[in-house]
Motif scaffolding. Structure first.
Motif, PDB file in Angstrom:
ATOM      1  N   HIS A 160       1.723  13.485  -3.518  1.00 62.41           N
ATOM      2  CA  HIS A 160       1.914  12.773  -4.575  1.00 62.41           C
ATOM      3  C   HIS A 160       3.486  11.915  -4.602  1.00 62.41           C
ATOM      4  O   HIS A 160       3.998  12.050  -5.952  1.00 62.41           O
ATOM      5  CB  HIS A 160       2.124  14.036  -5.698  1.00 62.41           C
ATOM      6  CG  HIS A 160       0.907  14.359  -6.007  1.00 62.41           C
ATOM      7  ND1 HIS A 160       0.066  13.969  -7.298  1.00 62.41           N
ATOM      8  CD2 HIS A 160      -0.153  15.482  -5.397  1.00 62.41           C
ATOM      9  CE1 HIS A 160      -1.078  14.955  -7.212  1.00 62.41           C
ATOM     10  NE2 HIS A 160      -1.278  15.621  -6.290  1.00 62.41           N
ATOM     11  N   ASN A 161       3.610  11.441  -3.671  1.00 62.75           N
ATOM     12  CA  ASN A 161       4.789  10.498  -3.401  1.00 62.75           C
ATOM     13  C   ASN A 161       4.408   9.443  -2.356  1.00 62.75           C
ATOM     14  O   ASN A 161       4.109   9.683  -1.131  1.00 62.75           O
ATOM     15  CB  ASN A 161       6.050  11.241  -2.932  1.00 62.75           C
ATOM     16  CG  ASN A 161       7.219  10.391  -3.076  1.00 62.75           C
ATOM     17  OD1 ASN A 161       7.227   9.112  -2.708  1.00 62.75           O
ATOM     18  ND2 ASN A 161       8.302  10.985  -3.033  1.00 62.75           N
ATOM     19  N   LYS A 162       3.944   8.312  -2.798  1.00 66.38           N
ATOM     20  CA  LYS A 162       3.297   7.171  -2.077  1.00 66.38           C
ATOM     21  C   LYS A 162       4.581   6.210  -1.577  1.00 66.38           C
ATOM     22  O   LYS A 162       4.061   5.116  -1.238  1.00 66.38           O
ATOM     23  CB  LYS A 162       2.256   6.349  -2.948  1.00 66.38           C
ATOM     24  CG  LYS A 162       1.230   7.423  -3.377  1.00 66.38           C
ATOM     25  CD  LYS A 162       0.268   8.022  -2.120  1.00 66.38           C
ATOM     26  CE  LYS A 162      -0.914   8.704  -2.823  1.00 66.38           C
ATOM     27  NZ  LYS A 162      -2.055   8.881  -1.732  1.00 66.38           N
ATOM     28  N   ASN A 163       5.607   6.543  -1.632  1.00 64.95           N
ATOM     29  CA  ASN A 163       6.754   5.766  -1.301  1.00 64.95           C
ATOM     30  C   ASN A 163       6.523   4.486  -0.312  1.00 64.95           C
ATOM     31  O   ASN A 163       6.312   3.455  -0.220  1.00 64.95           O
ATOM     32  CB  ASN A 163       7.964   6.365  -1.151  1.00 64.95           C
ATOM     33  CG  ASN A 163       9.073   5.475  -0.943  1.00 64.95           C
ATOM     34  OD1 ASN A 163       9.519   4.649  -1.470  1.00 64.95           O
ATOM     35  ND2 ASN A 163       9.629   5.502   0.402  1.00 64.95           N
ATOM     36  N   SER A 164       6.123   5.250   1.108  1.00 60.92           N
ATOM     37  CA  SER A 164       6.171   4.504   2.288  1.00 60.92           C
ATOM     38  C   SER A 164       5.704   5.300   3.403  1.00 60.92           C
ATOM     39  O   SER A 164       6.025   6.206   3.379  1.00 60.92           O
ATOM     40  CB  SER A 164       7.240   3.536   2.740  1.00 60.92           C
ATOM     41  OG  SER A 164       8.245   4.276   3.286  1.00 60.92           O
ATOM     42  N   SER A 165       5.012   4.611   4.487  1.00 66.85           N
ATOM     43  CA  SER A 165       4.807   5.235   5.737  1.00 66.85           C
ATOM     44  C   SER A 165       5.888   5.187   6.533  1.00 66.85           C
ATOM     45  O   SER A 165       5.781   6.386   7.513  1.00 66.85           O
ATOM     46  CB  SER A 165       3.451   4.569   6.328  1.00 66.85           C
ATOM     47  OG  SER A 165       3.969   3.091   6.549  1.00 66.85           O
ATOM     48  N   ASP A 166       6.938   4.387   6.552  1.00 64.61           N
ATOM     49  CA  ASP A 166       8.081   4.300   7.390  1.00 64.61           C
ATOM     50  C   ASP A 166       8.923   5.468   7.228  1.00 64.61           C
ATOM     51  O   ASP A 166       9.397   6.239   7.855  1.00 64.61           O
ATOM     52  CB  ASP A 166       8.687   3.067   7.490  1.00 64.61           C
ATOM     53  CG  ASP A 166       7.795   1.963   7.859  1.00 64.61           C
ATOM     54  OD1 ASP A 166       7.059   2.179   8.843  1.00 64.61           O
ATOM     55  OD2 ASP A 166       7.978   0.699   7.546  1.00 64.61           O
ATOM     56  N   THR A 167       9.381   5.707   5.807  1.00 65.88           N
ATOM     57  CA  THR A 167      10.000   6.610   5.535  1.00 65.88           C
ATOM     58  C   THR A 167       9.569   7.433   4.229  1.00 65.88           C
ATOM     59  O   THR A 167       9.456   6.786   3.096  1.00 65.88           O
ATOM     60  CB  THR A 167      11.647   6.263   4.949  1.00 65.88           C
ATOM     61  OG1 THR A 167      12.238   5.485   6.133  1.00 65.88           O
ATOM     62  CG2 THR A 167      12.315   7.369   4.494  1.00 65.88           C
ATOM     63  N   SER A 227       0.600  -1.116  -0.027  1.00 66.81           N
ATOM     64  CA  SER A 227      -0.127  -0.141   0.112  1.00 66.81           C
ATOM     65  C   SER A 227       0.852   1.511   0.000  1.00 66.81           C
ATOM     66  O   SER A 227       0.198   2.206  -0.119  1.00 66.81           O
ATOM     67  CB  SER A 227      -0.951  -0.032   1.370  1.00 66.81           C
ATOM     68  OG  SER A 227      -0.196  -0.003   2.356  1.00 66.81           O
ATOM     69  N   GLY A 228       2.107   1.215   0.244  1.00 65.22           N
ATOM     70  CA  GLY A 228       2.906   2.340   0.411  1.00 65.22           C
ATOM     71  C   GLY A 228       2.577   3.230   1.587  1.00 65.22           C
ATOM     72  O   GLY A 228       2.118   2.769   2.582  1.00 65.22           O
ATOM     73  N   SER A 229       2.194   4.576   1.420  1.00 67.20           N
ATOM     74  CA  SER A 229       1.933   5.313   2.434  1.00 67.20           C
ATOM     75  C   SER A 229       0.206   5.606   2.570  1.00 67.20           C
ATOM     76  O   SER A 229      -0.419   6.250   3.313  1.00 67.20           O
ATOM     77  CB  SER A 229       2.398   6.928   2.278  1.00 67.20           C
ATOM     78  OG  SER A 229       1.986   7.391   0.809  1.00 67.20           O
ATOM     79  N   ASN A 230      -0.264   4.861   1.562  1.00 64.28           N
ATOM     80  CA  ASN A 230      -1.881   4.570   1.658  1.00 64.28           C
ATOM     81  C   ASN A 230      -2.213   3.749   3.050  1.00 64.28           C
ATOM     82  O   ASN A 230      -1.701   2.985   3.429  1.00 64.28           O
ATOM     83  CB  ASN A 230      -2.300   3.990   0.246  1.00 64.28           C
ATOM     84  CG  ASN A 230      -1.899   5.025  -0.796  1.00 64.28           C
ATOM     85  OD1 ASN A 230      -2.608   6.158  -0.947  1.00 64.28           O
ATOM     86  ND2 ASN A 230      -1.314   4.364  -1.681  1.00 64.28           N
ATOM     87  N   PRO A 231      -3.765   3.761   3.133  1.00 64.67           N
ATOM     88  CA  PRO A 231      -4.337   2.864   4.187  1.00 64.67           C
ATOM     89  C   PRO A 231      -3.987   1.635   3.664  1.00 64.67           C
ATOM     90  O   PRO A 231      -4.076   1.317   2.366  1.00 64.67           O
ATOM     91  CB  PRO A 231      -5.630   3.434   4.382  1.00 64.67           C
ATOM     92  CG  PRO A 231      -5.711   4.515   3.912  1.00 64.67           C
ATOM     93  CD  PRO A 231      -4.596   4.765   2.730  1.00 64.67           C
ATOM     94  N   GLN A 232      -3.886   0.556   4.461  1.00 62.90           N
ATOM     95  CA  GLN A 232      -3.663  -0.916   4.094  1.00 62.90           C
ATOM     96  C   GLN A 232      -5.071  -1.392   3.813  1.00 62.90           C
ATOM     97  O   GLN A 232      -5.784  -1.620   4.637  1.00 62.90           O
ATOM     98  CB  GLN A 232      -3.131  -1.712   5.053  1.00 62.90           C
ATOM     99  CG  GLN A 232      -2.812  -2.928   4.806  1.00 62.90           C
ATOM    100  CD  GLN A 232      -1.654  -3.139   3.566  1.00 62.90           C
ATOM    101  OE1 GLN A 232      -0.710  -2.979   3.899  1.00 62.90           O
ATOM    102  NE2 GLN A 232      -2.052  -3.523   2.434  1.00 62.90           N
TER     103      GLN A 232
END
Length: 868
Positions: A577-584, A157-162
């Motif tokens: 506009h950058n969905k890379n991840s929620s951790d970083t 999901s990247g930085s989106n909700p899972q």
């Protein structure tokens, strides 16, 4: 057969209470476009903001929680109703659909990825008819099913909700990915029509080509026939003709319906991937005839004569490869017409979040860009779609090989749920049957990263899942049983590989899926890992099927989607506009990786933002150049490099080479060079683990052309002022498809920080490009001020900007689209030595001056970002 096209006049409206819908939409009928989707219909009616712009994605989340209904009224005549069978044919329904005809049930659907046919014979009436298609919201259904299977993890999901994309058969990236938004679609997304026929009809053609002798090709053509009655009429016959690319009749065959047709071709014109030969296409025509010889149905399709197989034999104790320190294992080499092919390309995602908007012309543009960047393979990724036939037809004409994933991505799947298994089995067979006729499709692949639940290199998975499942990934039934069985029955001539990555062993504890010396690898511990892009030098994949590095889109794409008050590298909208991840967060990760080479600009002014964008794009281009050229240096030990990713589906900072407007980033132009048929590259002689100093250098030459590569290579060590400190000559004498290694004097690497090495090929051209090695990152280099003379000439709607360098100029870019969003530049990231010249061509209808084209932010070079 008689076809009834449905009218263009459809309406769309919410169903039931629709509590999450705004008052302006709830219960309101709006015009609908079919094929289409809810989001684009509401957008056309000006009832929602464009979810691609600003942060409006957040404003339309209610759409995915709402039920919708499409309606149309149409007329049917008596001639249509007189046929034995009348069917409503739906090429794509997204996803949970209930269909009614004249108020009576017609059928249901729950899989976006399959074709549907519904028997309408008893429901159609002469004259006016009413068709309704009601879509239940997919997201609540997925959540409900996930609650029944809490033991099945999902990632991606990247930085989106899972969201649990693995619980339903729908385009997984609809629910967000680490480059895509959450836009849970619904609608009639592919063509819909009525088909009326009698006695029997043709469905799919499945050719299998063999080459029993150099001057002969044989085609076994299996043709699927659907009959009106349960028992096929034995008098039905199939008649096939084959026409050569030159338009000449080549052969014909006849068989009873249900039996294969056999065609033989003497002196065949073979189809080859681009760079290996031509792409001649025959045409095969099949007719279904009754006992009286009348044609009931017919099909005509292009056909390339080629064979494909996958070579996975274990290595000898000492594997063949030019780099020191390689370990034995088992490779993964694709053979086309018996010849090994080094696969050069990228991964493909859906080209739009709303895939009905991707026209055949848009497919052609995007795939043409891939071919023009010297790619020969496209991998259709498992979280997207089985693409439209036009995609594969373009690939066949262009010589682009297609690696086709089955649609299982970054998840475990409910393989013990009978209803789910039935859906999957039907989907597998339906898509094999539809796609098997396509020449460009050369490899089926079972899943994306699902086997990575186990093993030491599993960045996507929590350790507790490995302990819980004890070496069995839920869903493996599909990859090891269902898919292979269906392929044996329907498409036995095409190779299959169970996963990407996959090491060739079903025992994932004994040999993890992402093993370095076996099968294919995904390499994500460079971008996501603790180190810089030089860490690619520590990887020795047999086939690198996924790896990548981030970069922002081109300026017109960014400026149109991000409001001016958010033009800052770490603004809320840039991060959205950058969905890379929620951790970083992705912007921070790009910033961190930028610091490997440069001191990142951190100011809030426009110039700092311009500089940040340039450095981010250059860093992306350099990273993929490092990775791909290293993997090519490993040839033939490594037999392929497919980076992540070719394209984008919306305006976003991502791993793509081409942004969602079709804009070509600097990475694209670097791709054209590092995938060139003949590649020189300067790399270490030995594998260099992360954090270790680079050892002695070597010059590697990879001749991926069909002609010998002969001539002198000039090898020089230069100072940053352009002065030649040392030079020597290497004589190339390489056969086609061969590689070689030549030592670089070790003395050149002593006290070398403020120097670099350049290797010039015998005949510099788009097919032969020079190689560089830089001993230190830019932030430690004392670059000269960029000095050059520039001239500008106009040639119709093209401008030619000539740069005559008086100093070293590194990674010179001309962002002409800052002056005209439609402008196209011929090259980017060009490095010039003193005394050299280069001409950029700018295609534009707008006037541009020399001063505009040679000043920041239009013209940029790395010289500005060296040691102060």
């Amino acid at each position: 057969m008689q076809i009834l096209k449905l009218p263009e006049q459809w309406t769309l409206q919410t169903v039931g209470d629709a509590p999450q819908a705004p008052d302006s939409v709830r219960g309101r009928a709006v015009p609908a476009t079919v094929p289409g989707g809810v989001h684009t219909d509401l957008l056309a009616a000006e009832l929602i903001p464009d979810p691609y712009l600003d942060r409006h994605e957040q404003d339309v989340q209610w759409i995915g929680h709402t039920d919708w209904q499409y309606r149309c009224v149409f007329h049917a005549d008596a001639e249509l109703l007189a046929h034995d069978r009348v069917e409503l044919v739906c090429d794509g329904l997204d996803t949970f659909a209930t269909l009614e005809l004249n108020g009576r049930p017609l059928g249901q659907a729950q899989n976006m990825h399959v074709r549907h046919r519904f028997d309408a014979k008893g429901l159609l009436e002469p004259g006016e008819n009413r068709l309704t298609v009601t879509f239940a919201a997919a997201l609540p259904i997925a959540l409900e099913r996930a609650a029944e299977h809490p033991e099945l993890p999902v990632m991606g999901s990247g930085s989106n909700p899972q969201y649990p994309h693995h619980m339903i058969r729908k385009m997984a990236c609809n629910f967000g990915w680490d480059w895509g938004p959450v836009l849970a679609t619904a609608g009639i997304w592919r063509p819909i029509r009525f088909e009326a026929w009698s006695t029997a009809r043709l469905t799919d053609l499945r050719p299998a080509v063999t080459l029993p002798a150099p001057d002969r090709a044989e085609v076994e053509l299996r043709v699927d026939v659907q009959t009106f009655k349960a028992n096929a009429d034995p008098s039905l016959t199939l008649h096939a003709t084959l026409t050569s690319p030159d338009g000449e009749h080549t052969g014909s065959a006849r068989a009873s319906a249900g039996q294969p047709l056999h065609l033989a071709v003497d002196q065949p014109q073979l189809w080859w991937p681009v760079g290996h030969g031509e792409q001649p296409l025959y045409r095969v025509c099949v007719e279904l005839r009754d006992a009286q010889g009348q044609t009931l149905d017919s099909r005509e399709h292009p056909l390339g004569l080629r064979t494909t197989e996958l070579l996975t034999d274990p290595d000898p104790a000492a594997p063949d490869g030019p780099v020191d320190g390689l370990n034995p294992g088992a490779g993964m080499t694709l053979l086309v017409n018996g010849q090994p092919v080094y696969c050069k390309g990228a991964n493909w995602i859906p080209d739009d979040c709303f895939p009905h908007r991707v026209t055949p012309e848009r497919y052609g543009e995007r795939l043409g860009q891939a071919r023009d960047a010297n790619m020969n393979m496209i991998r259709v990724w498992a979280g997207g779609l089985y693409e439209d036939d036009a995609f594969y037809e373009h690939c066949a004409r262009m010589g682009l090989l297609v690696w086709q994933d089955f649609l299982f991505a970054c998840a475990t799947y409910p393989e013990n749920d009978p209803a789910f298994v039935q859906q999957v089995d039907h989907e597998i067979r339906d898509n094999i049957a539809r796609l098997a006729r396509h020449t460009a499709l050369v490899l089926w692949n079972g899943n994306n990263e699902n086997f990575m639940l186990f093993g030491p290199d599993t960045p996507h998975w929590d350790e507790r899942w490995e302990d819980q499942y004890q070496d069995h990934v839920p869903g493996s039934r599909f990859y090891h049983q269902s898919i292979p069985q269906a392929l044996r029955e329907l498409d036995p001539a095409r190779p299959y590989w169970p996963g990407s990555p996959y090491s060739g062993s079903a025992d994932l504890r004994e040999r993890p899926a992402n093993a370095n010396e076996y099968g294919n690898r995904h390499i994500w511990d460079v971008w996501h890992g603790p180190g810089e892009y030089r860490n690619y030098l520590g990887h020795t994949p047999r086939f690198a099927s996924e790896f990548g590095f981030h970069g922002p889109p081109n300026w017109p794409n960014l400026a149109a989607s991000v409001p001016p008050d958010q033009w800052s590298w770490n603004s809320d909208c840039m991060n959205h506009h950058n969905k890379n991840s929620s951790d970083t967060p992705g912007q921070l990760q790009t910033h961190t990786r930028m610091a490997d080479d440069f001191i990142p600009p951190t100011g809030d002014d426009a110039a700092s933002f311009d500089d940040w964008l340039y450095l981010a794009q250059i860093g992306q281009a350099r990273a993929l150049d490092m990775g791909v050229s290293w993997f090519r240096a490993l040839a033939p030990y490594c037999s392929g490099a497919l980076y992540w990713q070719l394209n984008d589906c919306w305006p976003v900072s991502s791993w793509s080479a081409i942004d969602s407007d079709g804009g070509r980033k600097p990475l694209y132009f670097a791709t054209r060079r590092f995938f060139a048929p003949r590649l020189l590259t300067l790399k270490p002689r030995r594998v260099t683990p992360a954090g270790q100093p680079v050892g002695p250098l070597a010059l590697y030459a990879h001749n991926d052309s069909g002609q010998p590569w002969v001539g002198p290579v000039r090898l020089r060590r230069l100072g940053l002022d352009g002065e030649t400190l040392h030079q020597t000559t290497v004589d190339l004498d390489l056969d086609p498809r061969q590689s070689a290694r030549f030592p670089v004097p070790e003395a050149w690497q002593e006290d070398a920080e403020q120097t670099f090495i350049v290797a010039d090929p015998p005949a510099p051209s788009p097919d032969e490009t020079r190689a560089f090695w830089w001993f230190a990152p830019d932030k430690q280099l004392r670059y000269p001020e960029p000095q050059f003379d520039a001239t500008l000439e106009t040639h119709g709607q093209a401008l030619r900007l000539r740069i005559d360098a008086r100093s070293l100029i590194r990674d010179l870019c001309v962002f002409a689209d800052r002056l005209d969003p439609q402008a196209k530049i011929s090259d980017q990231a060009v490095t010039l030595l003193p005394g050299e010249s280069f001409t950029f061509t700018v295609e534009t209808a707008e006037p541009m001056t020399l001063e505009q084209l040679t000043a920041p932010p239009v013209m940029q070079s790395a010289n500005r970002f060296g040691l102060a």
